[in-house]
Each structure stands twice: as structure tokens, then as C-alpha cells.
Design a protein around this motif. Structure first.
Motif, PDB file in Angstrom:
ATOM      1  N   LEU A  14       0.856  -1.185   0.000  1.00  0.00           N
ATOM      2  CA  LEU A  14       0.000   0.000   0.000  1.00  0.00           C
ATOM      3  C   LEU A  14       0.889   1.230   0.000  1.00  0.00           C
ATOM      4  CD1 LEU A  14      -2.536  -1.133   2.738  1.00  0.00           C
ATOM      5  CD2 LEU A  14      -2.594  -1.559   0.285  1.00  0.00           C
ATOM      6  N   LYS A  15       0.657   2.115  -0.937  1.00  0.00           N
ATOM      7  CA  LYS A  15       1.460   3.323  -1.083  1.00  0.00           C
ATOM      8  C   LYS A  15       0.619   4.517  -0.633  1.00  0.00           C
ATOM      9  CE  LYS A  15       4.292   5.615  -4.600  1.00  0.00           C
ATOM     10  NZ  LYS A  15       4.673   5.574  -6.016  1.00  0.00           N
ATOM     11  N   TYR A  16       1.093   5.195   0.408  1.00  0.00           N
ATOM     12  CA  TYR A  16       0.381   6.338   0.984  1.00  0.00           C
ATOM     13  C   TYR A  16       1.125   7.638   0.705  1.00  0.00           C
ATOM     14  CZ  TYR A  16      -2.334   3.043   3.769  1.00  0.00           C
ATOM     15  OH  TYR A  16      -3.178   2.042   4.174  1.00  0.00           O
ATOM     16  N   TYR A  28       6.046   9.650  -0.588  1.00  0.00           N
ATOM     17  CA  TYR A  28       5.244   8.457  -0.327  1.00  0.00           C
ATOM     18  C   TYR A  28       5.853   7.568   0.741  1.00  0.00           C
ATOM     19  CZ  TYR A  28       3.128   9.899  -4.709  1.00  0.00           C
ATOM     20  OH  TYR A  28       2.510  10.626  -5.683  1.00  0.00           O
ATOM     21  N   VAL A  49      -8.464  -3.768   1.461  1.00  0.00           N
ATOM     22  CA  VAL A  49      -7.646  -2.552   1.461  1.00  0.00           C
ATOM     23  C   VAL A  49      -8.527  -1.313   1.665  1.00  0.00           C
ATOM     24  CG1 VAL A  49      -6.166  -1.072   0.050  1.00  0.00           C
ATOM     25  CG2 VAL A  49      -5.785  -3.538   0.121  1.00  0.00           C
ATOM     26  N   GLY A  53      -8.075   1.218   4.637  1.00  0.00           N
ATOM     27  CA  GLY A  53      -7.836   2.623   4.338  1.00  0.00           C
ATOM     28  C   GLY A  53      -8.635   3.567   5.211  1.00  0.00           C
ATOM     29  N   GLN A  56      -6.740   4.718   8.281  1.00  0.00           N
ATOM     30  CA  GLN A  56      -5.537   5.519   8.078  1.00  0.00           C
ATOM     31  C   GLN A  56      -5.857   6.999   7.957  1.00  0.00           C
ATOM     32  OE1 GLN A  56      -2.369   4.186   7.968  1.00  0.00           O
ATOM     33  NE2 GLN A  56      -3.394   2.279   8.509  1.00  0.00           N
ATOM     34  N   ARG A  58      -3.650   8.981   6.405  1.00  0.00           N
ATOM     35  CA  ARG A  58      -3.040   9.362   5.121  1.00  0.00           C
ATOM     36  C   ARG A  58      -3.895   8.884   3.952  1.00  0.00           C
ATOM     37  NH1 ARG A  58       2.819   7.208   6.982  1.00  0.00           N
ATOM     38  NH2 ARG A  58       3.373   8.991   8.269  1.00  0.00           N
ATOM     39  N   SER A  59      -3.749   9.575   2.798  1.00  0.00           N
ATOM     40  CA  SER A  59      -4.485   9.153   1.599  1.00  0.00           C
ATOM     41  C   SER A  59      -3.757   8.023   0.892  1.00  0.00           C
ATOM     42  CB  SER A  59      -4.636  10.237   0.572  1.00  0.00           C
ATOM     43  OG  SER A  59      -4.504  11.485   0.905  1.00  0.00           O
ATOM     44  N   LEU A  60      -4.526   7.051   0.466  1.00  0.00           N
ATOM     45  CA  LEU A  60      -4.001   5.914  -0.271  1.00  0.00           C
ATOM     46  C   LEU A  60      -3.766   6.319  -1.718  1.00  0.00           C
ATOM     47  CD1 LEU A  60      -3.284   2.905  -0.119  1.00  0.00           C
ATOM     48  CD2 LEU A  60      -5.661   2.422  -0.701  1.00  0.00           C
ATOM     49  N   HIS A  61      -2.549   6.100  -2.203  1.00  0.00           N
ATOM     50  CA  HIS A  61      -2.199   6.476  -3.573  1.00  0.00           C
ATOM     51  C   HIS A  61      -2.237   5.277  -4.523  1.00  0.00           C
ATOM     52  CE1 HIS A  61      -0.274   8.659  -6.821  1.00  0.00           C
ATOM     53  NE2 HIS A  61       0.565   7.666  -6.949  1.00  0.00           N
ATOM     54  N   ILE A  63      -2.375   0.618  -4.776  1.00  0.00           N
ATOM     55  CA  ILE A  63      -2.455  -0.731  -4.226  1.00  0.00           C
ATOM     56  C   ILE A  63      -1.713  -1.633  -5.206  1.00  0.00           C
ATOM     57  CG2 ILE A  63      -3.976  -2.635  -3.580  1.00  0.00           C
ATOM     58  CD1 ILE A  63      -6.224  -0.481  -3.330  1.00  0.00           C
TER      59      ILE A  63
END
Length: 75
Positions: A14-16, A28, A49, A53, A56, A58-61, A63
């Protein structure tokens, strides 16, 4: 020649968006879950996911699903 898969592994990344640098570009953070059951469907993984999310700040950028297996010849 026929082959089969062995030693299947699956990881979920997962990239935040962590913040922004001095130039105003996004920075990120990547969270990796390395031992995911390879038989989990893409739809189930995505739904999980989305639920994660919500926990969290933070915003998910992005998957990313990474599958790996050894190919063994059969026959």
C-alpha cells in the motif's frame, strides 16, 4: 512442455501520501504485507484494502499485488 507452479507467494503493498517535499511534490510511504494467501481474489483483496484505508489518516495512492512462483516442468 507443460509446467506447474510451486512455492507461490503473494505480497500486498500500500502506497500512501506521506506529505510533500520542499518542491511541493508528494512524498510516499509504502506499507508491505508479505504473507498474503495467494488464493485470495483481487476483489477480496481490494475490498480489504478499502476497509483498512478507513483506519488511516493518510491518503491511499496505490495498491500493488505482487505474486511470485517457481515454474517446475511436468512430464
Amino acid at each position: 512442455m507443460e509446467a506447474k507452479r510451486e512455492d507461490q507467494t503473494c505480497a500486498l503493498k500500500l502506497k500512501y501520501v506521506k506529505g510533500q517535499n520542499s518542491a511541493g511534490k508528494d512524498v510516499y510511504a509504502v506499507v508491505t504485507f508479505p504473507h498474503v494467501n495467494p488464493e485470495v481474489t483481487d476483489a477480496d483483496m481490494y475490498e480489504t484494502v478499502v476497509l483498512m484505508g478507513r483506519l488511516q489518516a493518510r491518503s491511499l495512492h496505490a495498491i500493488v499485488r505482487e505474486d511470485s512462483a517457481s515454474l517446475i516442468p511436468q512430464g
